[in-house]
Design a protein around this motif. Structure first.
Motif, PDB file in Angstrom:
ATOM      1  N   ASP A 170       0.815  -1.218   0.000  1.00  0.00           N
ATOM      2  CA  ASP A 170       0.000   0.000   0.000  1.00  0.00           C
ATOM      3  C   ASP A 170       0.846   1.263   0.000  1.00  0.00           C
ATOM      4  N   THR A 171       1.989   1.242   0.682  1.00  0.00           N
ATOM      5  CA  THR A 171       2.817   2.447   0.802  1.00  0.00           C
ATOM      6  C   THR A 171       3.828   2.566  -0.317  1.00  0.00           C
ATOM      7  N   PHE A 172       4.606   1.527  -0.537  1.00  0.00           N
ATOM      8  CA  PHE A 172       5.735   1.633  -1.462  1.00  0.00           C
ATOM      9  C   PHE A 172       5.414   1.179  -2.884  1.00  0.00           C
ATOM     10  N   PHE A 173       4.633   0.096  -3.027  1.00  0.00           N
ATOM     11  CA  PHE A 173       4.381  -0.463  -4.364  1.00  0.00           C
ATOM     12  C   PHE A 173       2.882  -0.700  -4.552  1.00  0.00           C
ATOM     13  N   THR A 214       2.662  -3.007 -11.757  1.00  0.00           N
ATOM     14  CA  THR A 214       3.260  -3.207 -10.440  1.00  0.00           C
ATOM     15  C   THR A 214       3.995  -4.537 -10.446  1.00  0.00           C
ATOM     16  N   PHE A 215       5.239  -4.495  -9.983  1.00  0.00           N
ATOM     17  CA  PHE A 215       6.099  -5.679  -9.950  1.00  0.00           C
ATOM     18  C   PHE A 215       6.541  -5.904  -8.513  1.00  0.00           C
ATOM     19  N   LEU A 216       6.064  -7.000  -7.926  1.00  0.00           N
ATOM     20  CA  LEU A 216       6.416  -7.358  -6.554  1.00  0.00           C
ATOM     21  C   LEU A 216       7.329  -8.579  -6.612  1.00  0.00           C
ATOM     22  N   GLY A 217       8.628  -8.328  -6.713  1.00  0.00           N
ATOM     23  CA  GLY A 217       9.599  -9.403  -6.888  1.00  0.00           C
ATOM     24  C   GLY A 217       9.956 -10.063  -5.571  1.00  0.00           C
ATOM     25  N   LEU A 218       9.653 -11.351  -5.446  1.00  0.00           N
ATOM     26  CA  LEU A 218       9.982 -12.086  -4.223  1.00  0.00           C
ATOM     27  C   LEU A 218      11.432 -12.543  -4.261  1.00  0.00           C
ATOM     28  N   TRP A 239       8.877  -2.474  -8.165  1.00  0.00           N
ATOM     29  CA  TRP A 239       8.499  -1.122  -8.595  1.00  0.00           C
ATOM     30  C   TRP A 239       6.993  -1.064  -8.844  1.00  0.00           C
ATOM     31  N   SER A 240       6.488   0.161  -8.872  1.00  0.00           N
ATOM     32  CA  SER A 240       5.084   0.396  -9.185  1.00  0.00           C
ATOM     33  C   SER A 240       4.957   1.703  -9.957  1.00  0.00           C
ATOM     34  N   ARG A 241       4.319   1.626 -11.111  1.00  0.00           N
ATOM     35  CA  ARG A 241       4.066   2.834 -11.898  1.00  0.00           C
ATOM     36  C   ARG A 241       2.817   3.570 -11.413  1.00  0.00           C
ATOM     37  N   TYR A 242       2.109   2.964 -10.464  1.00  0.00           N
ATOM     38  CA  TYR A 242       0.882   3.596  -9.960  1.00  0.00           C
ATOM     39  C   TYR A 242       1.157   4.660  -8.905  1.00  0.00           C
ATOM     40  N   LEU A 243       2.352   4.667  -8.306  1.00  0.00           N
ATOM     41  CA  LEU A 243       2.624   5.615  -7.225  1.00  0.00           C
ATOM     42  C   LEU A 243       2.437   7.048  -7.706  1.00  0.00           C
ATOM     43  N   ASP A 244       3.024   7.388  -8.856  1.00  0.00           N
ATOM     44  CA  ASP A 244       2.851   8.741  -9.401  1.00  0.00           C
ATOM     45  C   ASP A 244       1.457   8.925  -9.992  1.00  0.00           C
ATOM     46  N   GLN A 245       0.921   7.863 -10.606  1.00  0.00           N
ATOM     47  CA  GLN A 245      -0.391   7.964 -11.244  1.00  0.00           C
ATOM     48  C   GLN A 245      -1.494   8.272 -10.228  1.00  0.00           C
ATOM     49  N   LEU A 246      -1.333   7.780  -8.997  1.00  0.00           N
ATOM     50  CA  LEU A 246      -2.344   7.962  -7.964  1.00  0.00           C
ATOM     51  C   LEU A 246      -2.004   9.094  -7.009  1.00  0.00           C
TER      52      LEU A 246
END
Length: 602
Positions: A244-247, A435-439, A458-465
């Motif tokens: 929710d916060t970072f990605f 959004t890429f959540l690499g384990l 990484w997440s491209r939604y951080l700036d988009q939202l």
């Protein structure tokens, strides 16, 4: 199965069967189309003398012949066996009664089949995907003389805790007039209304309609301008701090969770499905080990839902384990996403978790190889990239005919061999999702949950939202998150230096930076999935704790020795962990906040 025989088998290659079309009285081949469903009738009967009808899908059509993939084991299929055509594409039944069901990839209800035939499922069965005997109380919302279009609401029934909307057939062309409608308790196959189309045809409408899985439910509605797609504008809150916060993942967005074996994909997707702010959850277990699937279908009915009841009350499970036929595995994801689109069209927020898309791609590779198509990288079909994109593009935010907003969020897990993120399926997925959540196996080995590596994710939604964060959290939220992520990157750089030179080889400033990043990782990025409080953190509490932690890290007291640095951050980490285990507004919660502020002088 009252259709006539229109073809016969001329070749069998595992689950790929070549059929030769028969000719009619005029000497013309019976027509056949790509993706049509056909039924192969083996001349060798089953043990109980039951005639088997093996369902198959047409993959390729040539003059007088067609290649079909069979969704069952082809043992006993012989040259000369007769084939019946359905005249329809591979479809699923959409209507009330889907929630709480466990299906295979072809929408066969596994619980019903098991009760009738035992746990070793026989092949060639034809079972309705929706119970044809159950009655539903239908309440119409239109009257005789009203005009309706495809996807318009005509009534509703109560399906558990949800109001299940009954819509005009999605394939309805143009405008139709309601000529008759009734209220009462009916089965899904009983006509509840009758429509007269602009061409003068009468159409009986039931509470169930069939739809081809490879065609998006919203496609005809979007083309007719009856529904509209919108840009995702708010996050899907999962109550997992790291996501929710970072990605963040947008509501109606796409994400992928690749990771090696044992990195925690199953636990992470289970908690996402349980605590995410969505109405409906659809889980597609595509080619996973049977043990994992059994664990899912036995735990979900007993798992409490934060929204009330059990989690299974609002869940649909599609499972095709690795031991099931390859062709059905490839179809299972399309079955799951079609059901998800149906509920989205009602205005619900739907979460689809596909586990795993690697097995789906491997099924395509096997089928492609048997068709002798030109292979791409690592023998995957050349159209792998476009298939992955077409799948994820079916997610999105949609405004239906009535103006209600519905969303379909698609999270796919990827299981690259050996954790190699450079393999074709992972790379095609990364080019598609936002959004890429690499384990990380290393983080999982250290018992860090979730084992998402913040340095590669990484997440491209951080700036988009950013607008949503500014309106609901703080104007500087995105800037502060990027600031803390940079702290993690800088801390990793110092740690790599220390691995070579030891603590003595870095300056006091760098040593402080290193401990700041470790503190951030341990108290904010990691959560305890076994603690009743820390397992799920509301976004407002995330905001409060994040801002407090940020102040403590940026305004740390002056230190003169490295021992002071170590002692201070050990105490700070301990206090924050105790804070994470304390319920909001409890005396312990308030006490730990005060102790943290006193220690850090903020």
């Amino acid at each position: 199965m009252d259709q006539q025989f229109t073809a016969r088998v001329v070749a069998v290659r595992d689950d790929i069967v070549t059929v030769e079309l028969l000719k009619d009285e005029e000497g013309i081949f019976y027509p056949i189309m790509k993706n049509e469903v056909v039924f192969i009738c083996p001349s060798r009967k089953a043990r109980n003398e039951r005639q088997e009808f093996l369902q198959a899908e047409v993959l390729r059509v040539r003059h007088g012949e067609a290649d079909v993939q069979v969704f069952e084991n082809t043992r006993g299929v012989a040259i000369g066996d007769l084939v019946k055509q359905s005249g329809e594409m591979l479809s699923v039944a959409l209507g009330p009664g889907l929630l709480g069901q466990v299906y295979d990839g072809l929408q066969n209800p596994l619980e019903i089949i098991a009760s009738q035939h035992g746990f070793f499922l026989p092949r060639g069965l034809e079972v309705d995907g929706i119970d044809q005997q159950q009655h539903w109380s239908f309440q119409p919302v239109v009257k005789v003389g009203d005009k309706v279009k495809a996807g318009d609401l005509i009534g509703h029934v109560q399906e558990g805790r949800f109001q299940h909307k009954i819509m005009a057939p999605f394939k309805l062309y143009g405008e139709a007039e309601i000529s008759w409608i009734q209220e009462g308790s009916f089965t899904v196959t009983t006509p509840v209304a009758r429509m007269k189309t602009g061409q003068g045809h009468e159409i009986d409408v039931t509470m169930q309609q069939k739809w081809p899985v490879r065609v998006p439910v919203s496609e005809p509605l979007l083309h007719a301008g009856l529904s509209k797609r919108h840009f995702p504008n708010e996050p899907l809150l999962t109550s997992i701090r790291l996501i929710d916060t970072f990605f963040p993942v947008a509501r109606g967005g796409t994400a992928c969770i690749p990771g090696p074996f044992g990195a925690g994909k199953t636990v992470l997707q289970s908690l996402i499905s349980r605590f995410s702010d969505v109405d409906i959850v659809v889980i597609v277990a595509c080619g996973e080990r049977a043990g994992e699937v059994v664990e899912t279908i036995t735990e979900f009915p007993n798992m409490s839902d934060p929204k009330g009841g059990t989690l299974m009350d609002r869940t649909v499970i599609i499972c095709n384990t690795s031991s099931m036929p390859v062709a059905a595995r490839e179809a299972s994801i399309y079955t799951g996403i079609t059901i998800s689109e149906y509920y989205r069209q009602m205005g619900n927020n739907v979460l689809l978790i596909a586990d795993s898309t690697s097995r789906w791609a491997q099924a395509m590779r096997e089928t492609s190889g048997r068709l002798e198509e030109i292979p791409g990288e690592e023998a995957f079909p050349a159209y792998l990239d476009s298939s992955v994109r077409a799948l994820y593009e079916r997610a999105g935010l949609l405004e239906n005919n009535a103006g209600d907003m519905g969303s379909l969020t698609l999270i796919g897990t990827v299981s690259p061999a050996g954790g190699n993120f450079e393999e074709p399926v992972t790379q095609s997925t990364l080019r598609t999702v936002k959004t890429f959540l690499g384990l990380s196996a290393e983080r999982a080995y250290k018992r860090a949950y979730p084992a998402v590596d913040p340095l590669i994710s990484w997440s491209r939604y951080l700036d988009q939202l950013a607008q949503w964060y500014g309106d609901n959290l703080s104007l500087n939220w995105v800037e502060h998150v990027k600031e803390m992520r940079q702290l993690l990157v800088d801390g990793e750089t110092v740690q790599q230096m220390m691995q070579v030179t030891g603590e003595e080889g870095v300056t006091l400033t760098d040593y402080i930076l290193y401990h700041k990043s470790i503190c951030l990782d341990q108290v904010y990025l990691q959560q305890d999935a076994f603690d009743d409080v820390d397992i799920s953190v509301p976004i407002k509490r995330q905001q409060e704790n994040f801002e407090l932690l940020r102040q403590c890290l940026l305004k740390a007291p002056e230190f003169s020795t490295k021992d002071q640095v170590r002692d201070h951050f050990v105490k700070l980490t301990g206090l924050f962990k105790n804070l994470n285990y304390s319920r909001s507004e409890s005396p312990d919660y308030k006490r730990y906040i005060q102790e943290i502020k006193t220690l850090s002088k903020v």
